[in-house]
Design a protein around this motif. Structure first.
Motif, PDB file in Angstrom:
ATOM      1  N   THR A  12       0.644  -1.331   0.194  1.00  0.00           N
ATOM      2  CA  THR A  12      -0.075  -0.152   0.040  1.00  0.00           C
ATOM      3  C   THR A  12       0.936   1.323   0.072  1.00  0.00           C
ATOM      4  OG1 THR A  12      -0.251   0.010   2.548  1.00  0.00           O
ATOM      5  CG2 THR A  12      -1.829  -1.011   1.324  1.00  0.00           C
ATOM      6  N   VAL A  13       0.106   2.469  -0.244  1.00  0.00           N
ATOM      7  CA  VAL A  13       0.867   3.560  -0.292  1.00  0.00           C
ATOM      8  C   VAL A  13       0.383   4.277   1.162  1.00  0.00           C
ATOM      9  CG1 VAL A  13       1.123   6.002  -1.130  1.00  0.00           C
ATOM     10  CG2 VAL A  13       1.102   3.915  -2.740  1.00  0.00           C
ATOM     11  N   PRO A  14       1.053   4.184   2.087  1.00  0.00           N
ATOM     12  CA  PRO A  14       0.511   4.963   3.119  1.00  0.00           C
ATOM     13  C   PRO A  14      -0.456   6.123   3.288  1.00  0.00           C
ATOM     14  CG  PRO A  14       2.749   3.963   3.888  1.00  0.00           C
ATOM     15  CD  PRO A  14       2.401   4.019   2.291  1.00  0.00           C
ATOM     16  N   GLY A  15       0.519   7.092   2.429  1.00  0.00           N
ATOM     17  CA  GLY A  15      -0.127   8.464   2.307  1.00  0.00           C
ATOM     18  C   GLY A  15      -1.619   8.621   2.120  1.00  0.00           C
ATOM     19  N   ASP A  44      -1.724   9.299  -6.249  1.00  0.00           N
ATOM     20  CA  ASP A  44      -1.142   8.506  -5.068  1.00  0.00           C
ATOM     21  C   ASP A  44       0.606   8.830  -4.960  1.00  0.00           C
ATOM     22  OD1 ASP A  44      -3.488   7.239  -4.466  1.00  0.00           O
ATOM     23  OD2 ASP A  44      -3.240   5.861  -5.875  1.00  0.00           O
ATOM     24  N   VAL A  45       1.151   9.573  -5.701  1.00  0.00           N
ATOM     25  CA  VAL A  45       2.603   9.891  -5.771  1.00  0.00           C
ATOM     26  C   VAL A  45       2.732  11.153  -4.975  1.00  0.00           C
ATOM     27  CG1 VAL A  45       4.646  10.300  -7.176  1.00  0.00           C
ATOM     28  CG2 VAL A  45       2.853   8.605  -7.807  1.00  0.00           C
ATOM     29  N   ALA A  46       3.549  11.030  -4.276  1.00  0.00           N
ATOM     30  CA  ALA A  46       3.742  12.363  -3.441  1.00  0.00           C
ATOM     31  C   ALA A  46       5.083  13.097  -4.252  1.00  0.00           C
ATOM     32  CB  ALA A  46       4.551  11.901  -2.072  1.00  0.00           C
ATOM     33  N   GLU A  47       4.894  14.397  -3.968  1.00  0.00           N
ATOM     34  CA  GLU A  47       5.799  15.480  -4.744  1.00  0.00           C
ATOM     35  C   GLU A  47       7.266  15.060  -4.633  1.00  0.00           C
ATOM     36  OE1 GLU A  47       6.834  20.289  -5.003  1.00  0.00           O
ATOM     37  OE2 GLU A  47       4.803  19.450  -4.489  1.00  0.00           O
TER      38      GLU A  47
END
Length: 69
Positions: A12-15, A44-47
């Motif tokens: 999973t992607v925690p964010g 779902d991708v952080a900067e």
């Protein structure tokens, strides 16, 4: 590279909580294969950095051999 011999239960992607698909290719006897993760969706991708949580089946059991020669 050394890797886990455990089965990957979930990634999973925690964010965002997004669940990612995964599959294992290769491997022979006690030598683990390569675990491939599906890329997360753009939302779902952080900067700066995206973190993945990998849930294994049981306690981590790392392969410590030399692989195939």
């Amino acid at each position: 590279m050394r890797g886990p011999r455990n089965r990957v239960r979930r990634v999973t992607v925690p964010g965002t909580g997004a669940e990612l698909g995964h599959r294992v290719t290769g491997g022979l006897h006690d030598v683990p294969g390569v675990t491939w993760l599906d890329a997360p969706a753009p939302e779902d991708v952080a900067e700066c950095a995206t973190v993945f949580a990998v849930e294994l089946d049981g306690e981590p059991d790392l392969y410590r051999g030399t692989g195939r020669t």
